[in-house]
Enzyme design. Sequence first.
Site, mmCIF file in Angstrom:
data_model
loop_
_atom_site.group_PDB
_atom_site.id
_atom_site.type_symbol
_atom_site.label_atom_id
_atom_site.label_comp_id
_atom_site.label_asym_id
_atom_site.label_seq_id
_atom_site.Cartn_x
_atom_site.Cartn_y
_atom_site.Cartn_z
ATOM 1 N N HIS A 1 2.006 3.108 -3.436
ATOM 2 C CA HIS A 1 0.481 3.514 -4.020
ATOM 3 C C HIS A 1 1.011 5.568 -4.518
ATOM 4 O O HIS A 1 0.379 5.788 -5.072
ATOM 5 C CB HIS A 1 -0.941 3.355 -2.984
ATOM 6 C CG HIS A 1 -1.504 2.662 -3.754
ATOM 7 N ND1 HIS A 1 -2.485 2.259 -5.070
ATOM 8 C CD2 HIS A 1 -1.726 1.475 -3.279
ATOM 9 C CE1 HIS A 1 -3.014 1.075 -5.732
ATOM 10 N NE2 HIS A 1 -2.571 0.181 -4.662
ATOM 11 N N ASP B 1 -7.410 -6.262 -3.975
ATOM 12 C CA ASP B 1 -6.913 -5.365 -4.994
ATOM 13 C C ASP B 1 -7.186 -5.834 -6.514
ATOM 14 O O ASP B 1 -7.321 -5.048 -7.684
ATOM 15 C CB ASP B 1 -5.487 -4.637 -5.106
ATOM 16 C CG ASP B 1 -5.363 -4.063 -4.001
ATOM 17 O OD1 ASP B 1 -6.489 -3.413 -3.516
ATOM 18 O OD2 ASP B 1 -4.300 -2.529 -3.803
ATOM 19 N N GLN C 1 1.152 -1.170 -0.001
ATOM 20 C CA GLN C 1 -0.333 0.208 0.453
ATOM 21 C C GLN C 1 0.911 1.131 0.202
ATOM 22 O O GLN C 1 0.274 2.499 -0.156
ATOM 23 C CB GLN C 1 -0.935 0.175 1.554
ATOM 24 C CG GLN C 1 -2.003 -0.711 1.261
ATOM 25 C CD GLN C 1 -2.869 -1.095 0.165
ATOM 26 O OE1 GLN C 1 -3.404 -0.098 -0.373
ATOM 27 N NE2 GLN C 1 -2.549 -2.136 -0.669
ATOM 28 N N HIS D 1 -54.236 16.880 1.959
ATOM 29 C CA HIS D 1 -53.877 15.367 2.119
ATOM 30 C C HIS D 1 -55.192 14.427 3.191
ATOM 31 O O HIS D 1 -55.182 13.201 2.858
ATOM 32 C CB HIS D 1 -53.096 15.051 3.408
ATOM 33 C CG HIS D 1 -51.108 15.363 2.923
ATOM 34 N ND1 HIS D 1 -50.923 17.158 2.025
ATOM 35 C CD2 HIS D 1 -50.168 14.806 2.388
ATOM 36 C CE1 HIS D 1 -49.503 17.095 1.982
ATOM 37 N NE2 HIS D 1 -48.881 15.849 2.169
ATOM 38 N N GLU E 1 -9.101 1.264 5.833
ATOM 39 C CA GLU E 1 -9.548 1.383 4.514
ATOM 40 C C GLU E 1 -9.784 -0.344 4.170
ATOM 41 O O GLU E 1 -10.532 -0.947 4.266
ATOM 42 C CB GLU E 1 -9.062 2.283 3.027
ATOM 43 C CG GLU E 1 -8.912 1.513 1.649
ATOM 44 C CD GLU E 1 -8.580 2.262 0.647
ATOM 45 O OE1 GLU E 1 -8.743 2.155 -0.486
ATOM 46 O OE2 GLU E 1 -7.009 2.674 0.916
ATOM 47 N N HIS E 2 -8.494 -0.358 4.199
ATOM 48 C CA HIS E 2 -7.464 -2.013 4.054
ATOM 49 C C HIS E 2 -7.685 -2.479 5.481
ATOM 50 O O HIS E 2 -6.973 -2.039 6.038
ATOM 51 C CB HIS E 2 -6.592 -2.298 3.009
ATOM 52 C CG HIS E 2 -7.037 -1.841 1.876
ATOM 53 N ND1 HIS E 2 -6.621 -1.041 1.884
ATOM 54 C CD2 HIS E 2 -7.565 -2.236 0.862
ATOM 55 C CE1 HIS E 2 -6.973 -0.610 -0.045
ATOM 56 N NE2 HIS E 2 -7.676 -1.193 -0.083
#
Length: 427
Positions: free
Chosen positions: A258, A356, A255, A415, A322-323
Amino acid sequence: MKKIYNPDKKDWSEILKRPTQTVENIEATVNEIFNDVQRRGDKSIFKYTAFFDGVNLEDLLVTSEEINRASNLVPQELKIAIQTAKGNIETFHSAQKTERVSVTTTKGVQCWQEKRPIQKVGLYIPGGTAPLFSTVLMLAVPANIAGCNEIVLCSPPNKEGKIANEILYTAQLCGVTKVFKVGGIQAIAAMTFGTETIPQVYKIFGPGNQYVTVAKQLATKYGVAIDMPAGPSELLVVADDTAKASYVASDLLSQAEHGADSQVILVSTSKQLIDDVSSEIEQQIKSLPRLDLAQKAIENSKLIYVENHAIALDMINEYAPEHFIVCTENEDFYVDNIANAGSVFIGNYTPESAGDYASGTNHTLPTNGFSKSYSGVNLDSFTKSITFQKISKEGILNIGNTIELMAEAEGLQAHKNAVTLRLKDLQ
């Protein structure tokens, strides 16, 4: 990576802070580009593509001839790998289909819910430091399963004015209807407003840098939905003495590579493991082609020791990764009690890389703590639920008075009248 031992809970927020700019630092730029694209359409897209991507384009649309040429250049072995991943992703997302939900709430009153595809969706595919053709799979496959009519893909061009061959091949394989050479803020703005060339969409999907994330959030002000705020990638691993240090280090680095604004964290009940992982990272990082990016991300990252798993779980839920990788003897404790995570990877033989690419789950996930309130992309992301109801004469007689009383109490006479007129005709 910085080592931290037994941090006080009051310091968790600062320790777990993401290495991202604040929205205020970015918003002015995003607003300026949005306003320009809204006013000048394609001319604005060409201008910002030249400025940010360093290429002067003649056309924004990728032709079918370009796609075919690019597809022919993708190695057959890679094509087979992409097709294998596509099959797994299709299997997992097809299983998420649900049947119509129908119920009689009161005798004569039938209510049901059906899902309909979002007709026009826009897919943003990053193509800067790494052309993420895998993200095409993650977005276009469920869009097709859901039945979306128009699937528009935007990805930034390289210096030659082209999109990566792998992205174009995967787009063609997955049924993308139009591909455009445009990235960054201007791509999100184009799909938000529509231009002479790029169609407006109803919902925008896909990860990106901090500027793209803020742009997506701004798009919602103009009535365009988004999947989630998905910014720089992040990973948290929880591990004890049963974990293998080399595996943990490899996951953290997967990661970190990235980008410089990515963040990885190890939370462990073992000081020895922390030391071993630190040493492994120092060794493994040396051989990475993206060493500079990974090194910058590692500088933003932490190795945190805590005394027990209960403290670890509290910290992880606070961070909302996230992960989330679980490599502990009692993995069920984390699996059963994790509340905030985008996607969970369990055991020594489940690298985050599997999600992934090819296990079948979706890798478009909420970052920056948004997993406290957002889900990752799934089949439902490409649909909306419509409710239906049909009331018979018997049904309106059964619930009519209830409606009248409630409408009158709220002071909404029209109504009430809509029901009263019908009841009079039936009595």
